[in-house]
Design a protein around this motif. Structure first.
Motif, PDB file in Angstrom:
ATOM      1  N   ARG A  72     -17.335  -1.077   1.324  1.00  0.00           N
ATOM      2  CA  ARG A  72     -18.144  -2.164   1.615  1.00  0.00           C
ATOM      3  C   ARG A  72     -18.854  -2.199   2.914  1.00  0.00           C
ATOM      4  NH1 ARG A  72     -14.877  -6.237   1.269  1.00  0.00           N
ATOM      5  NH2 ARG A  72     -14.916  -6.003  -0.756  1.00  0.00           N
ATOM      6  N   TYR A  98      -5.919  -0.463  -3.068  1.00  0.00           N
ATOM      7  CA  TYR A  98      -7.383   0.061  -3.526  1.00  0.00           C
ATOM      8  C   TYR A  98      -8.139  -0.939  -3.975  1.00  0.00           C
ATOM      9  CZ  TYR A  98      -6.396   5.052  -3.649  1.00  0.00           C
ATOM     10  OH  TYR A  98      -6.231   6.352  -3.185  1.00  0.00           O
ATOM     11  N   LYS A  99      -7.474  -2.175  -4.446  1.00  0.00           N
ATOM     12  CA  LYS A  99      -8.376  -3.286  -4.523  1.00  0.00           C
ATOM     13  C   LYS A  99      -8.866  -3.985  -3.606  1.00  0.00           C
ATOM     14  CE  LYS A  99      -5.961  -4.863  -9.063  1.00  0.00           C
ATOM     15  NZ  LYS A  99      -5.086  -5.675  -9.515  1.00  0.00           N
ATOM     16  N   VAL A 100      -8.066  -3.901  -2.481  1.00  0.00           N
ATOM     17  CA  VAL A 100      -8.779  -4.697  -1.219  1.00  0.00           C
ATOM     18  C   VAL A 100      -9.158  -3.813  -0.016  1.00  0.00           C
ATOM     19  CG1 VAL A 100      -7.987  -6.461   0.508  1.00  0.00           C
ATOM     20  CG2 VAL A 100      -7.133  -6.581  -1.627  1.00  0.00           C
ATOM     21  N   ARG A 101      -8.448  -3.078   0.438  1.00  0.00           N
ATOM     22  CA  ARG A 101      -8.582  -2.100   1.671  1.00  0.00           C
ATOM     23  C   ARG A 101      -9.590  -0.939   1.320  1.00  0.00           C
ATOM     24  NH1 ARG A 101      -6.452  -4.843   5.923  1.00  0.00           N
ATOM     25  NH2 ARG A 101      -4.319  -5.451   5.294  1.00  0.00           N
ATOM     26  N   ASN A 146       1.879  -2.100  -3.508  1.00  0.00           N
ATOM     27  CA  ASN A 146       0.977  -1.966  -2.356  1.00  0.00           C
ATOM     28  C   ASN A 146      -0.159  -0.997  -2.355  1.00  0.00           C
ATOM     29  OD1 ASN A 146       2.924  -3.322  -0.638  1.00  0.00           O
ATOM     30  ND2 ASN A 146       3.769  -1.595   0.139  1.00  0.00           N
ATOM     31  N   ASP A 148      -1.737  -0.664  -5.444  1.00  0.00           N
ATOM     32  CA  ASP A 148      -2.607  -1.365  -6.283  1.00  0.00           C
ATOM     33  C   ASP A 148      -3.513  -2.116  -5.239  1.00  0.00           C
ATOM     34  OD1 ASP A 148      -3.733  -2.181  -8.749  1.00  0.00           O
ATOM     35  OD2 ASP A 148      -2.528  -4.112  -8.436  1.00  0.00           O
ATOM     36  N   GLU A 149      -2.746  -3.049  -4.406  1.00  0.00           N
ATOM     37  CA  GLU A 149      -3.371  -4.042  -3.481  1.00  0.00           C
ATOM     38  C   GLU A 149      -4.376  -3.150  -2.572  1.00  0.00           C
ATOM     39  OE1 GLU A 149      -2.875  -7.388  -0.059  1.00  0.00           O
ATOM     40  OE2 GLU A 149      -1.080  -6.758  -1.418  1.00  0.00           O
ATOM     41  N   TRP A 165      -1.289   1.533   6.644  1.00  0.00           N
ATOM     42  CA  TRP A 165      -1.022   0.983   5.633  1.00  0.00           C
ATOM     43  C   TRP A 165      -0.552   2.050   4.580  1.00  0.00           C
ATOM     44  CZ3 TRP A 165      -2.191  -4.276   3.373  1.00  0.00           C
ATOM     45  CH2 TRP A 165      -1.872  -4.271   2.062  1.00  0.00           C
ATOM     46  N   ALA A 222     -11.786  -0.930  -1.193  1.00  0.00           N
ATOM     47  CA  ALA A 222     -13.011  -1.699  -1.470  1.00  0.00           C
ATOM     48  C   ALA A 222     -13.743  -2.141  -0.089  1.00  0.00           C
ATOM     49  CB  ALA A 222     -12.831  -2.772  -2.329  1.00  0.00           C
ATOM     50  N   ASP A 223     -13.112  -2.698   0.765  1.00  0.00           N
ATOM     51  CA  ASP A 223     -13.484  -3.117   2.198  1.00  0.00           C
ATOM     52  C   ASP A 223     -14.112  -1.930   2.768  1.00  0.00           C
ATOM     53  OD1 ASP A 223     -13.871  -5.289   4.269  1.00  0.00           O
ATOM     54  OD2 ASP A 223     -12.337  -3.979   5.255  1.00  0.00           O
ATOM     55  N   GLU A 276      -5.866   0.899   7.553  1.00  0.00           N
ATOM     56  CA  GLU A 276      -5.757   1.562   6.362  1.00  0.00           C
ATOM     57  C   GLU A 276      -4.807   2.810   6.300  1.00  0.00           C
ATOM     58  OE1 GLU A 276      -8.816   0.702   7.709  1.00  0.00           O
ATOM     59  OE2 GLU A 276      -9.488  -0.657   6.603  1.00  0.00           O
TER      60      GLU A 276
END
Length: 79
Positions: free
Chosen positions: A59, A50-53, A45, A47-48, A14, A55-56, A11
């Motif tokens: 989680r 916050y949507k993926v990393r 980048n 946007d992705e 990234w 959230a992971d 993260e």
């Protein structure tokens, strides 16, 4: 040196990459059309991320809290 210290979290890596893309977009010596493309890459980048990393990471924290385990992911949210 422990093996955990040898690697940077994906993260953070990234976000560092995305920062370099934004620096290219801010560089006045780069042609305008290229700077606009860099802004597009930066936006996609982020946007992705916050949507993926992001959230992971959240989680993983929730799962570890439910299991009662120690979570090393919390420090990522404070950086």
């Amino acid at each position: 040196m422990s093996s955990e210290k040898l690697y940077i979290e994906k993260e953070l890596s990234w976000l560092s990459f995305n920062e370099r893309v934004l620096q290219e977009a801010a560089d006045q010596s780069v042609p305008l059309i290229e700077r606009i493309r860099f802004l597009g890459i930066f936006s996609n980048n982020l946007d992705e991320f916050y949507k993926v990393r992001f959230a992971d990471v959240k989680r993983r924290i929730l799962i570890n809290q439910e299991r009662g385990g120690n979570d090393n992911s919390k420090h990522l949210l404070t950086k």
